[in-house]
Write a protein that holds these residues in place. Structure first.
Motif, PDB file in Angstrom:
ATOM      1  N   GLY A   1      10.172  35.782  25.036  1.00  0.00           N
ATOM      2  CA  GLY A   1       9.499  36.957  24.491  1.00  0.00           C
ATOM      3  C   GLY A   1      10.113  37.450  23.202  1.00  0.00           C
ATOM      4  O   GLY A   1       9.427  38.016  22.341  1.00  0.00           O
ATOM      5  N   LEU A   2      11.411  37.236  23.048  1.00  0.00           N
ATOM      6  CA  LEU A   2      12.114  37.655  21.846  1.00  0.00           C
ATOM      7  C   LEU A   2      11.530  36.977  20.612  1.00  0.00           C
ATOM      8  O   LEU A   2      11.231  37.628  19.601  1.00  0.00           O
ATOM      9  CB  LEU A   2      13.600  37.331  21.992  1.00  0.00           C
ATOM     10  N   ILE A   3      11.356  35.671  20.690  1.00  0.00           N
ATOM     11  CA  ILE A   3      10.866  34.907  19.540  1.00  0.00           C
ATOM     12  C   ILE A   3       9.369  35.121  19.335  1.00  0.00           C
ATOM     13  O   ILE A   3       8.913  35.372  18.213  1.00  0.00           O
ATOM     14  CB  ILE A   3      11.171  33.403  19.720  1.00  0.00           C
ATOM     15  N   VAL A   4       8.590  35.042  20.413  1.00  0.00           N
ATOM     16  CA  VAL A   4       7.132  35.190  20.287  1.00  0.00           C
ATOM     17  C   VAL A   4       6.781  36.572  19.738  1.00  0.00           C
ATOM     18  O   VAL A   4       5.932  36.714  18.851  1.00  0.00           O
ATOM     19  CB  VAL A   4       6.450  34.963  21.652  1.00  0.00           C
ATOM     20  N   GLY A   5       7.439  37.606  20.266  1.00  0.00           N
ATOM     21  CA  GLY A   5       7.167  38.958  19.797  1.00  0.00           C
ATOM     22  C   GLY A   5       7.499  39.140  18.329  1.00  0.00           C
ATOM     23  O   GLY A   5       6.750  39.780  17.580  1.00  0.00           O
ATOM     24  N   THR A   6       8.615  38.552  17.898  1.00  0.00           N
ATOM     25  CA  THR A   6       9.022  38.665  16.495  1.00  0.00           C
ATOM     26  C   THR A   6       8.056  37.915  15.578  1.00  0.00           C
ATOM     27  O   THR A   6       7.662  38.428  14.526  1.00  0.00           O
ATOM     28  CB  THR A   6      10.448  38.118  16.308  1.00  0.00           C
ATOM     29  N   VAL A   7       7.659  36.700  15.984  1.00  0.00           N
ATOM     30  CA  VAL A   7       6.724  35.907  15.173  1.00  0.00           C
ATOM     31  C   VAL A   7       5.396  36.645  15.018  1.00  0.00           C
ATOM     32  O   VAL A   7       4.840  36.738  13.915  1.00  0.00           O
ATOM     33  CB  VAL A   7       6.502  34.528  15.810  1.00  0.00           C
ATOM     34  N   LEU A   8       4.877  37.177  16.116  1.00  0.00           N
ATOM     35  CA  LEU A   8       3.605  37.901  16.043  1.00  0.00           C
ATOM     36  C   LEU A   8       3.724  39.145  15.176  1.00  0.00           C
ATOM     37  O   LEU A   8       2.789  39.496  14.446  1.00  0.00           O
ATOM     38  CB  LEU A   8       3.147  38.274  17.449  1.00  0.00           C
ATOM     39  N   ALA A   9       4.875  39.811  15.250  1.00  0.00           N
ATOM     40  CA  ALA A   9       5.082  40.994  14.412  1.00  0.00           C
ATOM     41  C   ALA A   9       5.046  40.610  12.932  1.00  0.00           C
ATOM     42  O   ALA A   9       4.457  41.324  12.106  1.00  0.00           O
ATOM     43  CB  ALA A   9       6.411  41.655  14.761  1.00  0.00           C
ATOM     44  N   ILE A  10       5.676  39.483  12.591  1.00  0.00           N
ATOM     45  CA  ILE A  10       5.660  39.015  11.195  1.00  0.00           C
ATOM     46  C   ILE A  10       4.236  38.695  10.760  1.00  0.00           C
ATOM     47  O   ILE A  10       3.796  39.074   9.666  1.00  0.00           O
ATOM     48  CB  ILE A  10       6.563  37.774  11.042  1.00  0.00           C
ATOM     49  N   VAL A  11       3.502  37.983  11.626  1.00  0.00           N
ATOM     50  CA  VAL A  11       2.117  37.612  11.302  1.00  0.00           C
ATOM     51  C   VAL A  11       1.263  38.860  11.106  1.00  0.00           C
ATOM     52  O   VAL A  11       0.485  38.968  10.145  1.00  0.00           O
ATOM     53  CB  VAL A  11       1.529  36.721  12.421  1.00  0.00           C
ATOM     54  N   VAL A  12       1.383  39.825  12.011  1.00  0.00           N
ATOM     55  CA  VAL A  12       0.599  41.062  11.923  1.00  0.00           C
ATOM     56  C   VAL A  12       0.922  41.826  10.642  1.00  0.00           C
ATOM     57  O   VAL A  12       0.016  42.282   9.928  1.00  0.00           O
ATOM     58  CB  VAL A  12       0.862  41.956  13.155  1.00  0.00           C
ATOM     59  N   GLU A  13       2.206  41.952  10.334  1.00  0.00           N
ATOM     60  CA  GLU A  13       2.584  42.714   9.147  1.00  0.00           C
ATOM     61  C   GLU A  13       2.108  42.023   7.876  1.00  0.00           C
ATOM     62  O   GLU A  13       1.610  42.687   6.947  1.00  0.00           O
ATOM     63  CB  GLU A  13       4.099  42.906   9.090  1.00  0.00           C
ATOM     64  N   GLN A  14       2.230  40.711   7.811  1.00  0.00           N
ATOM     65  CA  GLN A  14       1.764  39.995   6.626  1.00  0.00           C
ATOM     66  C   GLN A  14       0.249  40.103   6.469  1.00  0.00           C
ATOM     67  O   GLN A  14      -0.263  40.210   5.346  1.00  0.00           O
ATOM     68  CB  GLN A  14       2.188  38.523   6.702  1.00  0.00           C
ATOM     69  N   PHE A  15      -0.464  40.112   7.606  1.00  0.00           N
ATOM     70  CA  PHE A  15      -1.920  40.285   7.552  1.00  0.00           C
ATOM     71  C   PHE A  15      -2.279  41.676   7.035  1.00  0.00           C
ATOM     72  O   PHE A  15      -3.169  41.838   6.192  1.00  0.00           O
ATOM     73  CB  PHE A  15      -2.528  40.072   8.939  1.00  0.00           C
ATOM     74  N   LEU A  16      -1.578  42.702   7.530  1.00  0.00           N
ATOM     75  CA  LEU A  16      -1.833  44.068   7.082  1.00  0.00           C
ATOM     76  C   LEU A  16      -1.521  44.237   5.602  1.00  0.00           C
ATOM     77  O   LEU A  16      -2.247  44.923   4.870  1.00  0.00           O
ATOM     78  CB  LEU A  16      -1.006  45.052   7.912  1.00  0.00           C
ATOM     79  N   LEU A  17      -0.448  43.591   5.149  1.00  0.00           N
ATOM     80  CA  LEU A  17      -0.084  43.649   3.720  1.00  0.00           C
ATOM     81  C   LEU A  17      -1.156  42.959   2.875  1.00  0.00           C
ATOM     82  O   LEU A  17      -1.543  43.463   1.802  1.00  0.00           O
ATOM     83  CB  LEU A  17       1.274  42.984   3.498  1.00  0.00           C
ATOM     84  N   TRP A  18      -1.639  41.816   3.363  1.00  0.00           N
ATOM     85  CA  TRP A  18      -2.688  41.080   2.647  1.00  0.00           C
ATOM     86  C   TRP A  18      -3.965  41.909   2.543  1.00  0.00           C
ATOM     87  O   TRP A  18      -4.601  41.978   1.485  1.00  0.00           O
ATOM     88  CB  TRP A  18      -2.969  39.761   3.372  1.00  0.00           C
ATOM     89  N   ARG A  19      -4.300  42.587   3.651  1.00  0.00           N
ATOM     90  CA  ARG A  19      -5.521  43.414   3.650  1.00  0.00           C
ATOM     91  C   ARG A  19      -5.384  44.608   2.710  1.00  0.00           C
ATOM     92  O   ARG A  19      -6.334  44.996   2.034  1.00  0.00           O
ATOM     93  CB  ARG A  19      -5.810  43.897   5.069  1.00  0.00           C
TER      94      ARG A  19
END
Length: 429
Positions: free
Chosen positions: A406-424
């Motif tokens: 969960g440590l790695i999956v949660g961190t990866v998803l957080a990075i993906v979400v933040e980069q998507f929000l920044l892109w938008r």
């Protein structure tokens, strides 16, 4: 004489800030007294060598190396995979040993190519907060189980052990926040000593077992076998390396600021050399089957309080530490420390990481985006921690090792979400 006394003081500080980690890890992996002694020996030996490497070819600052809290957390996580993802403790430790080597290579590559600063941009305050909170939440159960004497589902709470652990936590908080400088400076050492004495009084200590008949013994290498390729560990090591780079940079900057303000010394910028040295240190950790080291930010507080800004006593203390590890009898004494004491002291120390996490989040200028990022990362990461690892045993080992973390999956998803929000946001503007 001043350098000698300063070296002894550095040695005490090095041990006090490092001893809890190998004892706690040895306990979660079920190591016996002899294995624990040798694990402590290898870890402390690597830390002493890491300090010398940084002093001579790295950042050349009086910053001690300690067991990386992030690696500590990963060790505990992988201990929980024994019997599910890994047949034995040795198999899990062999994979982690290989992860140290991977991390060492990545440190050096990122330093030489200049990619460090670019990659560090991914670890915004929101991502750092998410990672730290996931790590703390994942470890909190292990700490509490260790403090109440529960190793398996068949165990019952040991009320006497729990009472002793609570006292140790109280003493640790008291010494950490004490107004007297030397008490707060040696809070970990004082808390461990007080806890050890308390557990001796309440009958919760084990006799010191001198397992080796040799007066001197060199630390063993590749204890758990030759390096292996484990995709889950490689992914984990990659994330750990990026976070450790940020940790290293912060520790160096803190020390540079102290030297400028308090000692009128302006050290040269040796961040690249420090990164390469950290890579070498991780290679040593993998080679000697130890815990990966990282520069400790608390060194600035130690230097500020003791006024030991010179490298000479620091180097002497590092050499003293390495020499001590060659004597198994000394390591056997450290190995007899009750695990509950180590867990209790560590529990108190990790509360500081919770403070660090929230301070990171508070430093984010776009709070709403940070909240969304952290919410998704935390919910997914913590949710995975509650999914039985056995349910993923039919998946390929590489996938199950990553998806069950969960440590790695949660961190990866957080990075993906933040980069998507920044892109938008960029697209909207």
């Amino acid at each position: 004489m001043k350098n000698v006394l300063g070296g002894i003081q550095w040695a005490v500080f090095l041990i006090a800030s490092s001893i809890a980690a190998p004892i706690a890890i040895a306990h979660v992996f079920g190591m016996d007294a002899g294995e624990t002694t040798l694990f402590i020996q290898r870890t402390i030996f690597v830390l002493g060598a890491a300090c010398l490497i940084q002093a001579f070819i790295g950042h050349k600052l009086p910053i001690n190396e300690g067991p990386a809290g992030l690696w500590w957390g990963i060790f505990v996580v992988y201990a929980g995979m024994v019997g599910v993802m890994y047949p034995t403790s040795s198999d899990a430790l062999q994979a982690l040993q290989s992860g140290m080597l991977v991390s060492g290579v990545l440190f050096i590559i990122l330093a030489l190519t200049g990619v460090i600063n670019k990659m560090k941009t991914l670890f915004t305050p929101a991502i750092t907060f998410t990672y730290l909170m996931l790590l703390i939440l994942q470890l909190s159960g292990t700490f509490l189980k260790g403090m109440i004497g529960v190793d398996s589902g068949d165990d019952r709470i040991d009320s006497v052990l729990f009472f002793g652990s609570l006292v140790v936590i109280f003493v640790t908080f008291l010494t950490m926040n004490h107004k007297t400088p030397w008490i707060s400076r040696y809070s970990v050492l004082l808390s461990i000593a007080a806890g050890w004495l308390l557990f001796l009084i309440i009958g919760k200590t084990h006799a010191i077992k001198f397992e080796s008949e040799n007066l001197i013994r060199l630390p063993d290498m590749l204890v758990y076998g030759i390096p292996v390729w484990d995709t889950g560990v490689v992914v984990t090591a990659s994330f750990i390396t990026l976070l450790l780079i940020a940790n290293m940079m912060a520790s160096i900057r803190v020390m540079e600021s102290l030297l400028k303000k308090s000692f009128a010394v302006t050290p040269p910028d040796r961040m690249k050399q420090g990164s390469i040295a950290s890579g070498v240190n991780h290679l040593l950790a993998g080679l000697f089957s130890a815990i990966g080291p990282v520069p400790i930010s608390g060194a600035a507080g130690f230097v500020g309080a003791t006024r030991l800004s010179s490298l000479k006593p620091f180097i002497m203390g590092s050499i003293l530490i390495m020499v001590m590890t060659l004597f198994p009898s000394i390591m056997s004494i450290f190995a007899a420390l009750p695990p509950a004491v180590a867990y209790a002291v560590t529990f108190a120390i990790f509360t500081k990481m919770v403070e660090m996490a929230f301070l990171e989040l508070a430093g984010e200028s776009h709070q709403l985006r940070a909240y969304k990022t952290a919410a998704i990362g935390l919910m997914i990461g913590v949710g995975i921690m509650f999914i039985p690892q056995e349910s993923m045993s039919d998946l390929p080992r590489a996938f199950s090792a990553v998806l069950s973390n969960g440590l790695i999956v949660g961190t990866v998803l957080a990075i993906v979400v933040e980069q998507f929000l920044l892109w938008r946001e960029r697209k909207t503007n």
